[in-house]
Each structure stands twice: as C-alpha cells, then as structure tokens.
Scaffold this motif. Structure first.
Motif, PDB file in Angstrom:
ATOM      1  N   ASP A 152       1.960  19.234  -2.773  1.00 30.51           N
ATOM      2  CA  ASP A 152       1.425  20.534  -2.404  1.00 30.51           C
ATOM      3  C   ASP A 152       0.561  20.986  -3.401  1.00 30.51           C
ATOM      4  N   ALA A 153      -0.840  21.112  -3.368  1.00 34.87           N
ATOM      5  CA  ALA A 153      -1.701  21.251  -4.494  1.00 34.87           C
ATOM      6  C   ALA A 153      -1.393  22.748  -4.860  1.00 34.87           C
ATOM      7  N   SER A 154      -1.432  23.747  -4.040  1.00 37.11           N
ATOM      8  CA  SER A 154      -1.427  25.040  -4.189  1.00 37.11           C
ATOM      9  C   SER A 154      -0.347  25.380  -5.089  1.00 37.11           C
ATOM     10  N   ALA A 155       0.743  24.857  -5.194  1.00 42.34           N
ATOM     11  CA  ALA A 155       1.896  24.768  -6.276  1.00 42.34           C
ATOM     12  C   ALA A 155       1.676  24.240  -7.661  1.00 42.34           C
ATOM     13  N   VAL A 156       0.516  23.505  -7.759  1.00 42.06           N
ATOM     14  CA  VAL A 156       0.367  23.237  -9.218  1.00 42.06           C
ATOM     15  C   VAL A 156      -0.388  24.024 -10.022  1.00 42.06           C
ATOM     16  N   THR A 157       0.330  24.270 -11.344  1.00 44.47           N
ATOM     17  CA  THR A 157      -0.274  25.090 -12.440  1.00 44.47           C
ATOM     18  C   THR A 157      -0.617  24.128 -13.499  1.00 44.47           C
ATOM     19  N   PRO A 158      -1.385  24.934 -14.574  1.00 45.24           N
ATOM     20  CA  PRO A 158      -1.642  23.698 -15.903  1.00 45.24           C
ATOM     21  C   PRO A 158      -0.623  22.992 -16.113  1.00 45.24           C
ATOM     22  N   PHE A 159      -0.730  21.810 -16.602  1.00 42.46           N
ATOM     23  CA  PHE A 159       0.188  20.924 -16.575  1.00 42.46           C
ATOM     24  C   PHE A 159      -0.093  20.294 -18.064  1.00 42.46           C
ATOM     25  N   VAL A 160       1.067  20.133 -18.958  1.00 42.23           N
ATOM     26  CA  VAL A 160       0.762  19.537 -20.231  1.00 42.23           C
ATOM     27  C   VAL A 160       2.304  18.335 -20.519  1.00 42.23           C
ATOM     28  N   THR A 161       2.021  17.504 -21.353  1.00 45.57           N
ATOM     29  CA  THR A 161       3.100  16.591 -21.519  1.00 45.57           C
ATOM     30  C   THR A 161       3.656  17.047 -22.950  1.00 45.57           C
TER      31      THR A 161
ATOM     32  N   THR B  94       0.871  -1.134   0.207  1.00 47.38           N
ATOM     33  CA  THR B  94       0.028  -0.107  -0.227  1.00 47.38           C
ATOM     34  C   THR B  94       0.928   1.455  -0.006  1.00 47.38           C
ATOM     35  N   MET B  95       0.218   2.249  -0.389  1.00 43.24           N
ATOM     36  CA  MET B  95       1.080   3.753  -0.479  1.00 43.24           C
ATOM     37  C   MET B  95       0.089   4.844  -0.450  1.00 43.24           C
ATOM     38  N   ALA B  96       0.425   5.705   0.322  1.00 43.46           N
ATOM     39  CA  ALA B  96      -0.344   6.873   0.059  1.00 43.46           C
ATOM     40  C   ALA B  96       0.084   8.207  -0.622  1.00 43.46           C
ATOM     41  N   VAL B  97      -0.864   8.767  -0.974  1.00 41.03           N
ATOM     42  CA  VAL B  97      -0.547  10.214  -1.750  1.00 41.03           C
ATOM     43  C   VAL B  97      -1.132  11.085  -0.989  1.00 41.03           C
ATOM     44  N   THR B  98      -0.426  11.875  -0.368  1.00 42.39           N
ATOM     45  CA  THR B  98      -1.317  12.951   0.533  1.00 42.39           C
ATOM     46  C   THR B  98      -0.882  14.211  -0.289  1.00 42.39           C
ATOM     47  N   VAL B  99      -2.147  14.942  -0.604  1.00 40.10           N
ATOM     48  CA  VAL B  99      -2.123  16.137  -1.206  1.00 40.10           C
ATOM     49  C   VAL B  99      -2.633  17.242  -0.374  1.00 40.10           C
ATOM     50  N   GLU B 100      -1.816  18.310   0.159  1.00 36.41           N
ATOM     51  CA  GLU B 100      -2.282  19.137   1.124  1.00 36.41           C
ATOM     52  C   GLU B 100      -2.538  20.508   0.212  1.00 36.41           C
ATOM     53  N   GLY B 101      -2.981  21.394   1.019  1.00 31.46           N
ATOM     54  CA  GLY B 101      -3.384  22.556   0.421  1.00 31.46           C
ATOM     55  C   GLY B 101      -4.695  22.598  -0.545  1.00 31.46           C
ATOM     56  N   ARG B 102      -5.000  23.570  -1.325  1.00 30.37           N
ATOM     57  CA  ARG B 102      -6.019  23.643  -2.092  1.00 30.37           C
ATOM     58  C   ARG B 102      -5.588  23.990  -3.596  1.00 30.37           C
ATOM     59  N   LEU B 103      -6.207  23.263  -4.675  1.00 32.68           N
ATOM     60  CA  LEU B 103      -5.866  23.499  -6.098  1.00 32.68           C
ATOM     61  C   LEU B 103      -6.064  25.165  -6.252  1.00 32.68           C
ATOM     62  N   GLN B 104      -5.391  26.066  -6.965  1.00 38.65           N
ATOM     63  CA  GLN B 104      -5.946  27.322  -7.257  1.00 38.65           C
ATOM     64  C   GLN B 104      -6.945  27.066  -8.221  1.00 38.65           C
ATOM     65  N   PRO B 105      -7.688  28.408  -8.537  1.00 43.13           N
ATOM     66  CA  PRO B 105      -8.668  28.368  -9.447  1.00 43.13           C
ATOM     67  C   PRO B 105      -8.206  28.189 -10.693  1.00 43.13           C
ATOM     68  N   GLY B 106      -8.734  27.483 -11.784  1.00 44.91           N
ATOM     69  CA  GLY B 106      -8.228  27.288 -12.951  1.00 44.91           C
ATOM     70  C   GLY B 106      -7.501  26.105 -13.078  1.00 44.91           C
ATOM     71  N   VAL B 107      -7.176  25.640 -12.148  1.00 42.16           N
ATOM     72  CA  VAL B 107      -6.222  24.405 -12.054  1.00 42.16           C
ATOM     73  C   VAL B 107      -7.146  23.077 -11.844  1.00 42.16           C
ATOM     74  N   SER B 108      -7.300  22.024 -12.606  1.00 40.76           N
ATOM     75  CA  SER B 108      -8.091  20.960 -12.200  1.00 40.76           C
ATOM     76  C   SER B 108      -7.219  19.849 -11.847  1.00 40.76           C
ATOM     77  N   SER B 109      -8.018  18.747 -11.598  1.00 36.74           N
ATOM     78  CA  SER B 109      -7.465  17.309 -11.170  1.00 36.74           C
ATOM     79  C   SER B 109      -6.595  16.789 -11.911  1.00 36.74           C
ATOM     80  N   LYS B 110      -6.905  17.192 -13.351  1.00 38.41           N
ATOM     81  CA  LYS B 110      -6.076  16.566 -14.206  1.00 38.41           C
ATOM     82  C   LYS B 110      -4.533  17.058 -14.236  1.00 38.41           C
ATOM     83  N   ASP B 111      -4.497  18.411 -13.982  1.00 41.05           N
ATOM     84  CA  ASP B 111      -3.157  19.055 -13.752  1.00 41.05           C
ATOM     85  C   ASP B 111      -2.472  18.394 -12.665  1.00 41.05           C
ATOM     86  N   LEU B 112      -3.310  18.231 -11.574  1.00 36.58           N
ATOM     87  CA  LEU B 112      -2.880  17.795 -10.346  1.00 36.58           C
ATOM     88  C   LEU B 112      -2.088  16.283 -10.845  1.00 36.58           C
ATOM     89  N   VAL B 113      -2.917  15.388 -11.319  1.00 33.17           N
ATOM     90  CA  VAL B 113      -2.290  14.015 -11.543  1.00 33.17           C
ATOM     91  C   VAL B 113      -1.209  13.905 -12.377  1.00 33.17           C
TER      92      VAL B 113
END
Ligand code: SF4
Lengths: 198, 466
Positions: free
Chosen positions: B278-287, B163-182
């Motif tokens: 840290d969710a608050s550090a995530v911005t729109p993300f692309v490959t 088992t493994m845990a991914v703990t995501v603290e903070g909040r996503l900024q407006p305009g940032v989605s769970s896809k960016d997060l993952v």
C-alpha cells in the motif's frame, strides 16, 4: 573450463548469511584486467581479523566453502568466483545462492551446491567439530557426502552434462549459428543501433 | 492462457528452444563498461573470435573514473580504462569516453540515448541493469563469461525465469519518493525475496510514477534478489522516449508504439508469486544495517536484535549494528553523518537533482559535513547547470562533480574513511561498499538533501522555513 566429476576435500564453515560480493572481493580489486591473481583479495577485509575462519590453521587448504543462506548477493562481478577458485575452492555449499553468482559459478566450474537449511547446518556443525572431515561431492550422482550425511542437490541435466564434459558454452552456442542468423533476419529493422547518430 | 509481460518479451527473443536445454535468447542491446569487460575481450582474442554485432553494443567509462577531473591519475584505473578504449577500437564498438557529452553511468546513458526501448532484451556486466526494465524491457546483469558469450554470439542460453508481480495500490504521499517505496518493499520481502524471478511492478502507484522514478524502483530489484524488474510501457514511457537520439522516427515510431502497446500482462495471465503493498502507508525510509533489507521508517528507531527470532536474522542484525556503530533504540533522526552522497544509477538523474535542490535552496550544509553531488551522466550535469542547480548546490556548500559511479562503490578516489558515516542515495550499504570501514545509510534524494543541512538523518519536513 576443466571438467568436474567428483571432488573430495576438507571444508571451511562460514557462519554468515547474505555474504555479498563486496565482501568476497572488495572493489579495489576490480581494477585488474586479468582473470587471475584474485585469491589474495578473497574476503580481504574479514581476513584482517586473525580469528576469521579462513585464517584458522585447521582449515588451511580446505576446498569446500560452507556458508549461510543467500550467498553471493550483490554485484555481477565474476571476480568473486575467480577469487574463490584462485584461493582453492571448488565447491560452495549454501541454502540459497544469488542468481547471478550461481550463474557465474556454473560458467567457471565452481560448483554451487544448494542444500536445505537442515543439511547445511548439519554439515556446518560437522566441519566445525572436526575440521579434518572429508567432503565428497559427486557431480554425476548430484550428491554431497560427509561423515554420516548424504545429501542430494539440485542441478539441471544440461548444466550437469556441460560441467561433466568441461564444455565451453560459447562453442556450443556457435553451433547454432544458423538459428541465430535466421532470427536476425526476422528482427524488425526499427530496432535501435548503437552507432552514434549525427 | 494469457501471458505476463515478461513472458511476452521472452517468447519474442527465443532463437532456439529444445527440451531439456536452456532457451537460447537473442540480446537486443549489450552495455559495456571498463570493469567487467577486459577479461571477456581477452577471451575473444584467445579463441580467435570477433564481436558478432558491435552496433548492438555500446560502452562507457563510469565505474572507476574520477569525478573531479577529466584525467585519471591512478595508474591502475587508467590501465583499465585504456584497455576498454583499445578493445572498443579493435572490435568497432561505440564508446562514450570521459569528456564526451554522452558519457555517464551505463544505466543512465542507455535510457538517455533512447537505445533502451520497450520489449527489448538488454544485458550488461552489472547487476543494476534491472534499471532498464522501467521501459518494459527484459534487462538483467550478467557476469564476465556471459559478457564474452554475448559479444561472440549476441545470445545467451538461459533457463526460463519464474514471474512475480508486485502490485502497489494507493498513491505515494507528498514528500515520499519511489526510493522510499522500494526501500520499504525490500524491508518487507527481504534481500532474497525475489530470487529466481522476473518481477513486474504494477498498480495505481506505479502507473503514477514518472519514468525516472520507475527507473529507481527497477534499479533496486536486484537488491531483493530479483533477476530483473519490469514495468509495462505506457504514455509516460512513450513521452520520455519520443525524440531521443536513438528512438524510432517517423513511420517507425508509429509501428513501434503499436508493438509496445501489446506489452502488458494479459488479464488471465498468472504469476508464480504475488506481493502487495500500500503506497499510501509508505513514509521516508532509511537503512540502519549492512544490507538494503535492513531498513526502517525515518520516524522509527534502530531496531533491537533481541526482538528478532533467534538464528540467522538476529546474528546478522547484531553484526550489522556492531559494524554500523549503532545502539538499539536510537531514533534514526539522531544519527549524525559525516558525508552526504547524491548520485548513482539509482538517484543520479534530473528529477533527483531537482528534488534535492528544492530542499537545499537558500540553506547551508551543516558544519563538518562533506556533501557531494555526482550527476549520473554528463548530459544530466549539463542540463542541471542550465537550470542553475549547480549554483544552488555550490552555494549551499556541496561539491559539484562530473559524471560517474563515484562513491556508490568507492572505486574512484571518492570514498569513506574507516568509521565515517554517510547518507547515500545509492543502492548498497554493504560493509566497506563506500570505502573500508565506511558506514552507509541508504536514503532518497530528498532525505539526503535534508540530512546534509542538519547533519543528522532528516526529512525535508524537519527543516525550518527559509
Ligand atoms: S552507480 Fe553504483 S550501482 Fe550503478 S552502475 Fe555504478 S557502481 Fe553500479
């Protein structure tokens, strides 16, 4: 499934990491409803390049594939295993296999041999410098041997036994029918059924 | 010692446990589709076996169906779909065929029907079965031999996963989605980071996600090698499930919720591995590359392989850039695309379509860009039409399609031509995934929509006011 004991064959070095199932067998091949005939699709896009290692004459007929880490990443398509087997592979060697690919291989009798990076590299270099090198994989001893290299690979006892016997998993599980029925009796009645609701 | 969520679900499904053997695990729900099942049904027939619990099994047509017509013209695809139809008929398995209101991508229809519920074990011959883990189910992809095994026995012999845990603290900024997060998570942990583990996503940012956003995160678990992804059920989960066709009703509902309340990791439980983000550090993300771990922030540039340590990772980056036709140092925003694909089991649900429509409303798709919306299910399509989203997309110049996997894997007629480049809300950017020689950038629905408007990788914030 055929029983697996010891396999001796030549190897082909595939110096790539993260080889995904879309490369092993591209999706146009997945429309087939049979279990056979996937060999022609194996790495079909890469094989269009005459320099691709599988196209090199000195590796023709090899039955051991030596690849970079994270082999078989991507989709659950067992067609990837069928394609490798249909092409003539019996063993794949990598530092790390994607979980589903590894499971599929063990079901179908394609042996995934997991070795530390240094030993994969040693084997890779060996077959690159001498394509005629014979690789011996001994399932009972859980070892791979080629030239001076002797490496042990991990495999749990149960899977090893099942492969050595060539046993069908389903037949084994059906022997536990009583346990399954007993479990079913205890399942809460509220668990969902898939029968369409009116 | 306490147990993790995954361990609780596992323990509740052990049919048989013997030292030195894999556990025999009961399967509560088996999802079936046309591509990975025909050989399994053949296997049953050959051995003279039946399907043990057809009423715990459900099938749909999704992977190779066309999305611009309700009939299949490709004879090979047709044969595969007809094979599924006759197999379901023969073995008594409920099937949602093309044209049925409940047809759609297998991982979209399960939750939608309410057959995906907390605490269940769920399997499907498809790696993105991890999607269903968003409900606190243990859900994972299996191969065709295992499909046959489940059909015959309703169980699977499995080694207990770590088992493994991914703990995501903070909040996503407006305009940032769970896809960016993952996508940001996968870039951090690598495509093999989760191998051999069932991962649980937790923390403030995860709790704050809607059910559909949770599904997006769990869906991508397999892209970093995890066996499954899970999120403990809570009020958000119950609110989503309540009233769904197959959800428990009346007194059963209360009993179910009482049981689901226990499905959380105990305080004193231990994971084999932990990751923090840290969710608050995530911005729109692309490959930029050819696996989902090869990604950067949209604000960044195509990375320079020379900056990577020599060896496998650098070689892979060099090969990926050659395949993708990209030069190191190019700002991601300067990359022009030919095609925008909005759909798949990652981002083909209502929320995704609404978010994209909000960006597109009143704007036009850039000249020369082909843009298509493929709803994840026929019900999603219907609801979007009731909300007028189809008009928003059509007026902007998008194609509006029927449900299916479509350009996610290019088995139906929707494919990229060699050298064509797409921004895609799907989950895999492998070489040739969307068509031979096609080049894929994985993005969120918001980025896909903005990209369709500008013709270059863009975020909604880059667009002029309308
Ligand atoms: S949408 Fe893509 S990832 Fe999802 S089930 Fe279909 S092919 Fe697989």
């Amino acid at each position: 499934m055929d029983a697996f004991s010891t396999h001796v064959g030549r190897a082909v070095p595939l110096r790539r990491s993260d080889v995904d199932t879309d490369q092993i067998i591209p999706s146009d091949w997945l429309k087939r409803v049979e279990r056979t005939g996937f060999g022609a699709g194996l790495f079909s896009e890469w094989r269009e390049d005459p320099a691709f290692v599988l196209n090199q004459e000195q590796y023709a007929g090899a039955s051991v594939l030596v690849a970079g880490e994270n082999f078989g990443t991507g989709s659950s398509r067992e067609h990837a295993v069928w394609a490798l087997q249909d092409h003539g592979f019996r063993v794949v060697v990598s530092e790390r296999f994607a979980d589903i690919f590894r499971g599929n291989s063990l079901k179908g009798g394609l042996l995934p041999v997991q070795l530390p990076a240094g030993e994969v590299e040693a084997l890779m270099s060996l077959v690159e410098s001498d394509p005629s090198t014979l690789v011996t994989v001994d399932l009972a001893a859980r070892t791979l041997q080629a030239g001076d290299l002797v490496a042990a690979f991990p495999l749990d006892d149960f899977t090893q036994w099942r492969l050595l016997q060539g046993l069908d998993d389903i037949a084994l599980t059906l022997l536990q029918d009583e346990d399954i029925s007993a479990y079913e009796v205890k399942r809460p009645a509220r668990m969902p059924s898939t029968r369409p609701v009116a | 010692m306490g147990r993790t969520l995954a361990e609780k679900v596992w323990d509740a499904h052990v049919v048989r446990q013997v030292d030195g053997e894999p556990d025999l695990i009961y399967i509560d729900l088996h999802l079936v589709h046309e591509v990975t099942s025909p050989q399994a049904f053949d296997g049953l027939r050959l051995a003279g076996r039946g399907v043990r619990r057809p009423e715990l099994t459900v099938a749909t047509e999704d992977h190779n169906v066309p999305t611009d017509a309700l009939t299949i013209s490709d004879p090979v695809s047709l044969r595969q779909v007809e094979t599924l139809r006759s197999n379901c008929q023969e073995f008594g398995i409920p099937l949602y065929s093309m044209g049925n209101a409940s047809q759609g991508i297998v991982h979209v229809i399960g939750p939608q029907l309410g057959v995906t519920q907390p605490g269940m074990t769920i399997v499907c011959g498809d790696s993105h079965t991890s999607t269903h883990g968003a409900f606190g189910a243990l859900a994972f992809g299996i191969g065709t031999s295992e499909v046959e095994h489940v059909l015959a026995t309703q169980t699977l012999p499995l080694a207990r996963p770590r088992t493994m845990a991914v703990t995501v603290e903070g909040r996503l900024q407006p305009g940032v989605s769970s896809k960016d997060l993952v996508l940001a998570l996968i870039a951090q942990v690598g495509t093999g980071g989760g191998q051999g583990h069932v991962v649980e996503y937790r923390g403030e940012a995860v709790r704050a996600l809607s059910m559909e956003s949770r599904m997006t995160v769990c869906n991508m678990s397999i892209e970093w090698g995890a066996r499954a992804g899970m999120i403990a059920p809570d009020e958000t989960t119950y609110a989503y499930l309540s009233g769904r066709p197959h959800a428990p009703q009346g007194p059963d509902w209360a009993a179910a919720v009482a049981a689901w309340e226990r499905l959380h990791t105990d305080q004193d439980a231990r994971y084999d591995k932990e990751v923090f983000l840290d969710a608050s550090a995530v911005t729109p993300f692309v490959t930029w590359g050819t696996n989902p771990g090869q990604g950067v922030a949209l604000d960044a540039a195509v990375p320079d392989p020379a900056a990577l340590p020599a060896g496998g990772e650098r070689d892979a980056a060099l090969r990926a850039l050659a395949y993708m036709g990209l030069t190191p140092g190019t700002p991601m925003r300067e990359i022009a695309v030919d095609t925008v694909f909005l759909g798949s089991c990652t981002n083909g649900r209502m929320e995704d379509l609404r978010a994209a429509a909000d960006v597109v409303r009143g704007r036009r798709v850039a000249k020369g860009v082909r843009a298509l919306v493929v709803p994840g299910s026929m019900l999603v399509k219907l609801q979007a039409e009731q909300e007028g989203l189809d008009t928003v997309f059509r007026e902007a110049g998008f194609d509006w399609r029927n449900a299916g996997c479509s350009m996610c894997l290019g088995m139906n007629p929707d494919t990229l031509a060699p050298g064509e480049r797409s921004a895609s809300t799907s989950n895999r950017n492998f070489e040739g995934r969307q068509g031979r020689g096609g080049r894929t950038h994985l993005v969120s629905p918001e980025v896909a929509a903005a990209t369709a408007i500008t013709g270059r990788l863009s975020a909604p914030a880059d667009l002029q006011e309308v």
